[in-house]
Design an enzyme around this catalytic site. Sequence first.
Site, PDB file in Angstrom:
ATOM      1  N   GLY A 286      -4.866   0.192   5.222  1.00 45.09           N
ATOM      2  CA  GLY A 286      -5.008  -1.038   4.424  1.00 45.09           C
ATOM      3  C   GLY A 286      -4.741  -2.290   5.231  1.00 45.09           C
TER       4      GLY A 286
ATOM      5  N   GLU B 262       0.849  -1.187   0.000  1.00 47.48           N
ATOM      6  CA  GLU B 262       0.000   0.000   0.000  1.00 47.48           C
ATOM      7  C   GLU B 262       0.887   1.239   0.000  1.00 47.48           C
ATOM      8  OE1 GLU B 262      -2.726  -0.051   3.246  1.00 47.48           O
ATOM      9  OE2 GLU B 262      -2.243   2.000   3.773  1.00 47.48           O
TER      10      GLU B 262
HETATM   11  N1  COA Z   1      -2.044   1.087  25.518  1.00 51.73           N
HETATM   12  C1  COA Z   1      -1.785   2.406  25.677  1.00 51.73           C
HETATM   13  N2  COA Z   1      -0.979   3.114  24.844  1.00 51.73           N
HETATM   14  C2  COA Z   1      -0.424   2.455  23.824  1.00 51.73           C
HETATM   15  C3  COA Z   1      -0.640   1.090  23.593  1.00 51.73           C
HETATM   16  C4  COA Z   1      -1.483   0.392  24.500  1.00 51.73           C
HETATM   17  N3  COA Z   1      -1.740  -0.900  24.342  1.00 51.73           N
HETATM   18  N4  COA Z   1       0.047   0.732  22.505  1.00 51.73           N
HETATM   19  C5  COA Z   1       0.662   1.824  22.039  1.00 51.73           C
HETATM   20  N5  COA Z   1       0.401   2.854  22.847  1.00 51.73           N
HETATM   21  C6  COA Z   1       0.889   4.217  22.691  1.00 51.73           C
HETATM   22  C7  COA Z   1       2.402   4.228  22.674  1.00 51.73           C
HETATM   23  O1  COA Z   1       2.957   4.305  23.971  1.00 51.73           O
HETATM   24  C8  COA Z   1       2.682   5.474  21.849  1.00 51.73           C
HETATM   25  O2  COA Z   1       2.501   6.613  22.669  1.00 51.73           O
HETATM   26  P1  COA Z   1       3.435   7.904  22.502  1.00 51.73           P
HETATM   27  O3  COA Z   1       3.113   8.411  21.115  1.00 51.73           O
HETATM   28  O4  COA Z   1       2.945   8.798  23.589  1.00 51.73           O
HETATM   29  O5  COA Z   1       4.828   7.411  22.637  1.00 51.73           O
HETATM   30  C9  COA Z   1       1.551   5.479  20.848  1.00 51.73           C
HETATM   31  O6  COA Z   1       0.515   4.707  21.418  1.00 51.73           O
HETATM   32  C10 COA Z   1       1.960   4.899  19.497  1.00 51.73           C
HETATM   33  O7  COA Z   1       2.439   3.596  19.670  1.00 51.73           O
HETATM   34  P2  COA Z   1       3.577   2.999  18.714  1.00 51.73           P
HETATM   35  O8  COA Z   1       3.628   1.553  18.981  1.00 51.73           O
HETATM   36  O9  COA Z   1       4.846   3.776  18.858  1.00 51.73           O
HETATM   37  O10 COA Z   1       2.953   3.352  17.310  1.00 51.73           O
HETATM   38  P3  COA Z   1       3.538   3.258  15.848  1.00 51.73           P
HETATM   39  O11 COA Z   1       3.889   4.614  15.409  1.00 51.73           O
HETATM   40  O12 COA Z   1       4.538   2.165  15.697  1.00 51.73           O
HETATM   41  O13 COA Z   1       2.207   2.851  15.065  1.00 51.73           O
HETATM   42  C11 COA Z   1       0.080   1.777  14.886  1.00 51.73           C
HETATM   43  C12 COA Z   1       1.525   1.674  15.394  1.00 51.73           C
HETATM   44  C13 COA Z   1      -0.582   0.450  15.180  1.00 51.73           C
HETATM   45  C14 COA Z   1      -0.668   2.886  15.584  1.00 51.73           C
HETATM   46  C15 COA Z   1       0.133   2.061  13.356  1.00 51.73           C
HETATM   47  O14 COA Z   1       0.848   1.054  12.717  1.00 51.73           O
HETATM   48  C16 COA Z   1      -1.262   2.153  12.750  1.00 51.73           C
HETATM   49  O15 COA Z   1      -1.873   3.186  12.789  1.00 51.73           O
HETATM   50  N6  COA Z   1      -1.768   1.018  12.190  1.00 51.73           N
HETATM   51  C17 COA Z   1      -3.096   0.959  11.583  1.00 51.73           C
HETATM   52  C18 COA Z   1      -3.045   1.177  10.100  1.00 51.73           C
HETATM   53  C19 COA Z   1      -2.290   0.125   9.336  1.00 51.73           C
HETATM   54  O16 COA Z   1      -1.839  -0.862   9.868  1.00 51.73           O
HETATM   55  N7  COA Z   1      -2.164   0.372   8.043  1.00 51.73           N
HETATM   56  C20 COA Z   1      -1.519  -0.509   7.116  1.00 51.73           C
HETATM   57  C21 COA Z   1      -0.127  -0.165   6.795  1.00 51.73           C
HETATM   58  S1  COA Z   1       0.229   1.347   5.954  1.00 51.73           S
END
Ligand code: COA
Length: 430
Positions: free
Chosen positions: A333, A235
């Site tokens: 996606g 994607e």
């Molecule tokens: N409970 C509370 N807070 C949580 C948590 C939980 N279980 N898991 C993560 N967090 C918090 C983290 O501490 C972090 O906080 P901060 O910004 O204050 O440091 C924040 O949420 C982001 O977590 P992180 O694991 O660093 O996020 P990331 O930037 O690696 O993104 C997703 C992970 C899941 C949010 C991201 O991949 C996403 O939006 N996925 C959905 C869309 C997708 O998968 N698209 C397809 C690919 S393009």
Amino acid sequence: MKENYNEKLITAEIAATKIKSGDRVLLGHAVAEPSALINEIVDKHDNYKNVELVHLVYLGNSDYLKYPESFIDNSLFMGAGQRKYYADGVVNFTPCFFNEVPKMLDEEYLPVDVFAFQCAPPDENGYINVGVSADYGLAAIKKAKMVIAELNPQMPRTAGDGNSIHVSEIDYMFEVDRPLFEIGETKIGDIERQIGAHIAKLIPDGATLQLGIGSIPDAILEFLKDKKDLGIHTEMLSDGIVDLVRSGAITGNAKNTHKGKIVTTFIMGTKKLYDFCNNNPDVEVYGVDYTNNPYVIAQNDNMISVNACIQVDLMGQVIADNIGLKQFSGVGGQVDFVRGANMSKGGKAIIAMASTAARGTISKIVPFLDHGGAVTTSRFDVSYIVTEYGVAELRGKTLKQRARALINIAHPDFREELEKEFEVRFKEKL
Ligand code: COA
């Protein structure tokens, strides 16, 4: 062509006056965001009432959210800019799969008045090029009542069906010349490396990959250098693949569709990536209704999707886009590729995460999802969950077997609590 071009060529300032109060304006996606136009309308916010701004990944200045009387936000995916304002109640989220956005435009579930986007200027035959984002832009150009293009010579020209569009299909254009948004390299630590190493073992030579956004997908790339004939059907295309193409690990020779080609719907990274994609016939950028269609994804054997998440319960329900009642991002996606990879012969849908969040104080594997949390990937779609402690293969497993596999990859500090829930739920010791 020149006549056609000159007739439509205006300034950003005049382009802003084409947008009227009450219009619904769809913004070009991610790096194709029309930021000069957005800055113009935000500067002149007093001229507008109830202009709805619809977007997916939004990288620019979110100051429009300071003026809720002038602008209504409609996020199909939320970014850091919108999150900042979430508590103020001015951010609206529309749940939808990325693959269905063109259909929502086409069948007018989400009719738009204006589509504004950034693209490469017309070539000598009068064709602009959508460059880094074909996704919903191709559909929007056909469907919006008015199309405004921000012409930027720094936008790469990309291959892909329909990416070059004659200026006759554009209503107004204006010129800018400035660097594209760049998303720098992610920070990869020991935990991401351990996760990357586990995932790399699940990827055979000849696999076709979709790699999501963030440090975990980037960490995998380090472990793929010695693989052979990998392919890309994804994607979002990010920087990491450039080195893998140059090292010879990615050839696309084992793909069933678009053999030898890298297929994506949008491109987001640094200038290194944009230069690599510019006029590169091996990188094809298609509409998201094609790239993210699970049936298209599944045509490649050994399709491996890798995406990140926030929380997983003991049944394997995955939350990736919200934290409790707070909307964090969107599905993007994720489910499109989970389904496509599951359908592919030899395919694997992988969801990966560090076992804990908030510096080790919260387990991401939990007995119950957070109050108000909404499932992103359901327990019926889920396949592989990976943490730094290993791989839980959930497909074909009972709820009891799933819970056991997930507790085995939870952080040791939280296993006791999970084991207690296991005993209550299944009336036996782990
Ligand atoms: N409970 C509370 N807070 C949580 C948590 C939980 N279980 N898991 C993560 N967090 C918090 C983290 O501490 C972090 O906080 P901060 O910004 O204050 O440091 C924040 O949420 C982001 O977590 P992180 O694991 O660093 O996020 P990331 O930037 O690696 O993104 C997703 C992970 C899941 C949010 C991201 O991949 C996403 O939006 N996925 C959905 C869309 C997708 O998968 N698209 C397809 C690919 S393009």
